[in-house]
Design an enzyme around this catalytic site. Sequence first.
Site, PDB file in Angstrom:
ATOM      1  N   ASP A  74      18.632  43.202  -0.639  1.00  0.00           N
ATOM      2  CA  ASP A  74      18.951  41.817  -0.950  1.00  0.00           C
ATOM      3  C   ASP A  74      17.684  40.957  -0.874  1.00  0.00           C
ATOM      4  O   ASP A  74      16.893  41.088   0.070  1.00  0.00           O
ATOM      5  CB  ASP A  74      19.990  41.325   0.074  1.00  0.00           C
ATOM      6  N   GLU A  98      16.478  43.635  -5.336  1.00  0.00           N
ATOM      7  CA  GLU A  98      16.860  42.375  -5.974  1.00  0.00           C
ATOM      8  C   GLU A  98      15.553  41.592  -5.970  1.00  0.00           C
ATOM      9  O   GLU A  98      15.172  41.011  -4.943  1.00  0.00           O
ATOM     10  CB  GLU A  98      17.952  41.647  -5.174  1.00  0.00           C
TER      11      GLU A  98
END
Lengths: 711, 126
Positions: free
Chosen positions: A356, A393
């Site tokens: 993330d 990401e």
Amino acid sequence: VSPSHLVRDRIDSFPTHTVAGYGVRAGRPLPFGATLVPGGVNFSVFSGRASAVSVVLFKQGEKQPLAEIAIPEEFRIGRVWAVTVFGLDYEDLEYGYRVTGPEYPEINDRFDATKVLSDPYAQIMSLRPVWGQPSDPDDAYPHRSRLAFDDFDWEDDAPLRIPSNELVVYETHVRGFTRHPSSGVTNPGTYAGLVEKIPYLQELGINCIELLPIFEFDEFGDSRLNQDTGELLLNYWGYNTVSFFAPKAGYAATGRFGMQGDELKHLVKKLHKAGIEIILDVVFNHTAEGNEMGPSISFRGLDNSTYYMMTPDGYYYNFSGTGNTFNSNNPVVRDFIVSCLRFWASQYHIDGFRFDLAAIMDRDEHGVPLDNPPLLEALAHDPVLRDCKLIAEAWDAGGLYQVGSFPNYRRWSEWNGKYRDTVRRFLKGDEGVLGDFATRMVGSPDLYKHRGARASINFLTCHDGFTLADTVAYNDKHNEANGEDNRDGANDNNSWNSGWEGPTDDPEVNRLRARQIRNGLLLLLTSRGIPMILSGDEVGKTQHGNNNAYCHDTELAWFDWTQTETNADLLRFTSNVVRFRAAHPVLHGAHHPNSIDATDCGHPEISWHGVRAWEPDWSPGSRLLGMMWCGHHIENGSPDYVYVVANTHWEGHDVQLPPLEEGWHWRRFADTSLDSPADACEPGAETPVTNPENYQVGPRSVAVMVGYRDA
Amino acid sequence: MMNLRRRMVGPVAVVSLAGGLDSESAPAVQDKLSKLLQQQPYLLIDFAGVPCVSSAGLRTLLLLYRQAQGLNHQVGVVGMSPEVRNVLDATGFLDFFTVADTVADVVAALDIDAEEALREPVTSGS
């Protein structure tokens, strides 16, 4: 082997000192955390600036500590405090650390000796054993760590090592997947519940699931009431880690018994048996401790300035948008992260990780992006992680956007945000995106030239944003249920409501939506790169226009299993298209396709076409593109011809099919303008077409043809 | 404290447990059952008198299973409360055992070679 050859007792398995009534001896500094050793438990914790550390022991469920064992100063090695404590019942034990700071604190110290801190290496936590059950407000020590007996019987389970270009990823949420009353599983909303749905995943044909965070987090962490509706809003997604080595207990049917580790391992074992890999969404960019106002759970009280990026005047940098930023390129923190991932890969047989806001992991302690970030390099070359998929990401909330430029060591893949944006724009009929669309379909060579197509995780939707059904039913987000006056969530959705905002009885609009959903899935699964499907999109899941459902542990976010019946046609379509991809190696090649005829089959690996074969129309107003794939089946060496023609024009077109070599003809696999079941055949049972030279492609439709040898 | 009672049903040694099976009681139970398993090709553990099982208790079962595998013996489980059974199911432990509701059912489910079972145990030379 005779048992007499086994070491039963060690001469160091006896105490040398007594502290607080417990026999203890100097501990081993490594491994960090609490480890079962002969006769006792070894505790080891790092703090760069503590003046005193004690191990605080609790009997499970008791409010007050059982004992507090001050670690003798002479047991400290370097800045690691380690002690072995004898005679503990590991099952009933909860523990934490009380850490006292130096006499003269520095600006970034946040020591607080009134707190009992959790162990960063705790393998289970007794924070919240049952999902959504509020904790005792009188418990002064809620973040207690526990010991795990990690002797799970894996039998012959081994990593699947599916080549990444062959993956079809399915992004889902452990609780949301089976929590809905319609799921029909014995333990809804749990790892065990997911096990019961493995046959569904096999039927769908995917071979990898990616789970939203399952590291222990606190769903009540930022809980609040929606002022308008009175609804309790929880942290449902869980991007707020409390403990990085501990699986979320509330996702386990057996969390009350402290067996969440076994239950999750059982899930992994069963997935592997079914040929499905498991990727975890991991959140190393920040922790649940928040900013200056946040709680002291662990890192803050152990060594604040090591674990967090701090401004010169003692505030928390906030590149994560959630209050603090984990200082991941600090050598201590880097070691922590590498150890953590090694632990998940080896103890839980996890096949890969999606990071993330990964761009944060290439910032230094002041937030400056590094050319050669030591953490990312270490992960890329780590011996234990060598077979794990690493997916970034590749952006963060501090404005760093690295899609295509993430430091990758030829090892990392990326969530390709440009794929999502471009294909969505093409789908809704935007002008001037055809060229970019073509680039996305072949694995984004502009972004990943040296890394191959498998660097690109292609997706139209993910947990963050609209579902696919909402992408074609809403122009704008509708996040009122989040209680922030619709201010939260992204505004650039590249969505189109197909003529009416939200639900409608208009059959024309609904038909168009059904087609647009199919167009999207068909393009996604005929693109080079690694496709990722958002759980629920295969049955038309809606969140009623909410594009940021992080706080809804309700039917708004859960997978509604009745839709597998009400939208059985779409499910069947998706499953056929997933299988079609698997059946055609040319669609999932690892590299970017050649536009020269390297295989000598009369066609380049990819060729572009328009209404007329070999005449693509790249002009800004063009909304039609034909893509002809030509490869070879690996097993039998015969040519593998696939022709994808995408028309996002509101009018249909009579399209010339590219001629095949002598003795071959086209058959139709899919055409989204046709009603089910003609919209997609069973792979291998494609339909003959009446006119071998031309095909009528409907308005806003995608058709896919396959080359067949003449009978 | 845990009590163990043992009886024979045909060739099957049935051991009834009474009390909680946790980290405190598990070592003694483990000891007794594994000794018994050395002599009994068919061991059936009756859980009807066990109100709660902790993870250490479950591990006792799994250790027995591994031991039985090595000896080519069989272990069955009976009388588990729905809760205990659910825990075993969710963690996959259940896959390892022959499980049924009653002693008679498990005896029927075990793969018993009656002649073999009734023969005198042979002392292994290895």
